[in-house]
Scaffold this motif. Structure first.
Motif, short mmCIF file in Angstrom:
data_model
loop_
_atom_site.label_atom_id
_atom_site.label_comp_id
_atom_site.label_asym_id
_atom_site.label_seq_id
_atom_site.Cartn_x
_atom_site.Cartn_y
_atom_site.Cartn_z
N GLY A 1 0.78 -1.24 0.00
CA GLY A 1 0.00 0.00 0.00
C GLY A 1 0.80 1.27 0.00
N GLY A 2 2.12 1.17 0.12
CA GLY A 2 2.93 2.38 0.10
C GLY A 2 2.98 2.99 -1.30
N GLY A 3 3.58 4.19 -1.38
CA GLY A 3 3.70 4.84 -2.68
C GLY A 3 3.98 6.31 -2.54
N LEU A 4 3.81 7.00 -3.65
CA LEU A 4 4.04 8.45 -3.71
C LEU A 4 2.69 9.16 -3.73
CD1 LEU A 4 5.87 10.94 -4.22
CD2 LEU A 4 5.70 10.40 -6.68
N VAL A 5 2.55 10.17 -2.87
CA VAL A 5 1.30 10.90 -2.78
C VAL A 5 1.61 12.37 -2.51
CG1 VAL A 5 1.02 10.46 -0.31
CG2 VAL A 5 -1.00 10.90 -1.71
N GLN A 6 0.74 13.25 -2.96
CA GLN A 6 0.92 14.67 -2.68
C GLN A 6 0.48 15.00 -1.26
OE1 GLN A 6 -1.19 16.80 -5.81
NE2 GLN A 6 0.71 17.03 -6.96
N SER B 1 -4.06 10.75 0.82
CA SER B 1 -4.27 9.60 1.71
C SER B 1 -3.65 8.35 1.12
CB SER B 1 -5.77 9.35 1.92
OG SER B 1 -6.40 10.46 2.53
N LEU B 2 -3.28 7.46 2.01
CA LEU B 2 -2.82 6.12 1.65
C LEU B 2 -3.33 5.15 2.72
CD1 LEU B 2 0.93 6.51 0.59
CD2 LEU B 2 -0.97 5.88 -0.90
N ASP C 1 5.84 12.98 6.89
CA ASP C 1 5.42 11.58 7.05
C ASP C 1 6.21 10.64 6.14
OD1 ASP C 1 2.05 12.79 7.29
OD2 ASP C 1 3.33 12.13 8.94
N THR C 2 7.03 11.20 5.27
CA THR C 2 7.84 10.38 4.37
C THR C 2 8.79 9.49 5.17
OG1 THR C 2 7.75 12.00 2.59
CG2 THR C 2 9.60 10.46 2.57
N VAL D 1 6.75 5.13 1.93
CA VAL D 1 5.73 6.17 1.75
C VAL D 1 6.46 7.49 1.51
CG1 VAL D 1 3.92 7.51 2.87
CG2 VAL D 1 3.99 5.02 3.15
N THR D 2 6.15 8.13 0.39
CA THR D 2 6.77 9.40 0.05
C THR D 2 5.68 10.43 -0.18
OG1 THR D 2 8.64 8.27 -1.01
CG2 THR D 2 8.32 10.60 -1.51
#
Length: 122
Positions: free
Chosen positions: A8-13, A17-18, A89-90, A118-119
Motif C-alpha cells: 500500500g505504500g507509494g508516492l502521494v501529494q 491519503s494512503l 510523514d515520508t 511512503v513518500t
C-alpha cells in the motif's frame, strides 16, 4: 514460520491519503498486539500506532487525528489509514507483531515486515 507482508505504500501529494496493509501468514495460533513503525532517512525508527488483540488503539502525537490503525483478526491483517499526509510523514513504514504464538508450540515470537516506502511530496 511466520511472515508479515506490507503493501500500500507509494508516492502521494501533501494532503492526500494512503492505506497500508500488513498480512501475517504461516503457522499462527494467535497474534496479540500489532504495531506500525516508521523510519525516515537518517532518523531513528519510531512507533506510529498500535492496536491490541481486543481492538484498543493509540497513536503517536505526531499522527493522532490523521492516522487510524485497525485490524481484521480473521485475516491476521492490520491496516494503517493515513489521511492529510505531510512531507514529514515520508519514511519506510514497518509492521510489527511482537508476540505471535506459533501453532505447534504456543510460544510467542517477535516478527517484522520488510517495510513499505511512503513518500509525500510538497
Amino acid at each position: 514460520q511466520v511472515q508479515l507482508v506490507e503493501s500500500g505504500g507509494g508516492l502521494v501529494q501533501a494532503g492526500g491519503s494512503l492505506r497500508l496493509s500488513c498480512a501475517a501468514s504461516g503457522s499462527i495460533y494467535s497474534i496479540n498486539g500489532m504495531n506500525w513503525y516508521r523510519q525516515a532517512l537518517g532518523k531513528k525508527r519510531e512507533l506510529v500506532a498500535w492496536i491490541t488483540s481486543s481492538g484498543s488503539t493509540n497513536a503517536a502525537d505526531s499522527v493522532k487525528g490523521r492516522f487510524t490503525i485497525s485490524r481484521d483478526n480473521a485475516k491476521n491483517t492490520v491496516y494503517l489509514q493515513m489521511n492529510s499526509l505531510k512531507p514529514e510523514d515520508t519514511a519506510v513504514y514497518y509492521c510489527n507483531a511482537p508476540e505471535v504464538l506459533i501453532t505447534s508450540t504456543r510460544i510467542g515470537y517477535n516478527y517484522w515486515g520488510q517495510g513499505t516506502q511512503v513518500t509525500v511530496s510538497s
